[in-house]
Write a protein that holds these residues in place. Structure first.
Motif: not given
Length: 389
Positions: A307, A310-311, A314, A340, A343, A365
């Protein structure tokens, strides 16, 4: 009254020149203002070095006094700009040395600016008193008149010869980073028109992005929200949800990374006049060793199997990196994410009205359409916040 104001502006600029003072020069007929130091004045106008928001020198500008609304030489904005200029110099960023022009007192400034451009075939950005903008080269120059061969970076068919008097000139930008590159790019600017090849529709866009990722082909990506703010670059990773591009700016220099959801892409351009020009500017920068600012990393790799939104966030949380968020409604925030989960991402972002303060924001997100990171302004902002420079 008008003559009095003009004389007052002229004297203020002369004082700024003697004192080597950084100034903001505000124009009567434009929201654009120039930040720089005064190089020279005469009875009609002034030449000023100019700086970008990141503190980089960006050529010079000639302005007539009649076009100047006010001169700011003492403000919080100028204090911030002085710090940015010093920081850019301390970090040895590309483009920190101001451009120079040899001048004499026997000829008016505008004639000298136009004369230099004519002799050395330098590209100019000229604005007439009626507001018409001309980007081009001086083809002919007489005592009172000039002929400009104008070009359009986006459409090579729009080449015109424009004759005007010197009295019609309101301002002239010259020797800036982009203009110097354009001066070396006549072959591309006046080449036969390149027919535009566009791709629209979800499946053709997806297929074209995959081919570009494999070949390294540079392309133009136009988003649905604010399509005027398009991106040029190479695809570093793409999956069913999003892509990450390594972006280049209008000077053909590395401009960081842009992540965008595939559903937010309006169209791609695979061939056009402007893309051909930008590819040439990139090649010039690579040859000159000016493609990448020393602070930036243009060699990052990305895993398309994860994803990407997200990555990316992060990693930003872990390394406390600045990211520019763009929501589905087109709102943008520049800040550092610190949480984070569930979601959602929570971050602190800079207050545009007071850059010394931050505010807190939480976004789902799924409501984030774009993320920009690893570009110069974000890196410099991060250093300023951390007090590194």
């Amino acid at each position: 009254m008008e003559n009095y104001q003009t004389e007052e502006i002229r004297q203020t600029l002369q004082t700024a020149r003697r004192n080597h003072t950084l100034v903001n020069v505000l124009q009567n007929s434009s929201s654009i203002f120039y930040t720089g130091t005064v190089v020279a004045t005469d009875q009609v106008g002034v030449i000023i070095t100019t700086y970008t928001e990141t503190g980089l020198a960006n050529g010079l500008v000639y302005l007539t006094y009649q076009d100047i609304f006010d001169v700011d030489f003492e403000s919080d904005d100028l204090l911030r700009m002085e710090m940015r200029i010093r920081s850019a110099q301390q970090l040895h960023l590309l483009g920190t040395t101001p451009s120079t022009i040899n001048l004499n007192d026997r000829v008016d400034l505008l004639t000298q600016v136009l004369g230099n451009a004519y002799v050395y075939q330098q590209a100019l950005l000229l604005i007439k008193q009626d507001g018409q903008m001309l980007e081009g080269f001086v083809k002919q120059l007489t005592t009172d008149h000039l002929v400009v061969t104008s070009f359009d970076k986006f459409d090579n068919r729009r080449v015109h010869e424009v004759e005007l008097t010197k009295a019609e000139v309101r301002s002239v930008e010259f020797l800036g980073a982009e203009l110097q590159l354009l001066s070396q790019s006549k072959t591309q600017l006046f080449a036969p028109h390149q027919a535009t090849v566009e791709v629209t529709g979800a499946l053709p866009i997806f297929a074209s992005l995959h081919r570009a990722a494999e070949t390294g082909q540079r392309l133009i990506m136009v988003p649905k929200v604010n399509p005027d703010l398009f991106f040029i670059g190479q695809v570093k990773a793409v999956n069913a949800e999003a892509l990450i591009m390594s972006v280049v700016d209008m000077n053909g220099q590395f401009g960081g990374y842009e992540l965008i959801r595939l559903g937010e892409i309006q169209r791609l351009q695979l061939k056009c006049d402007y893309l051909r020009l930008i590819n040439h500017l990139v090649s010039l920068n690579l040859a000159h060793g000016t493609y990448r600012q020393p602070l930036l990393n243009d060699d990052r790799s990305f895993d398309r199997s994860v994803d990407l939104v997200y990555t990316t966030l992060r990693q930003a949380v872990y390394f406390r990196r600045f990211v520019r968020f763009k929501t589905q409604k087109g709102k943008t925030y520049l800040g550092i994410p610190y949480q984070l989960q569930g979601g959602k991402v929570t971050f602190r972002y800079l207050d545009r009205d007071d850059p010394t303060r931050t505010k807190r924001k939480t976004l789902e997100l799924s409501k984030i359409d774009e993320l920009a990171f690893g570009y110069l302004d974000a890196e410099l902002t991060q250093r300023r916040i951390r007090g590194e420079h």
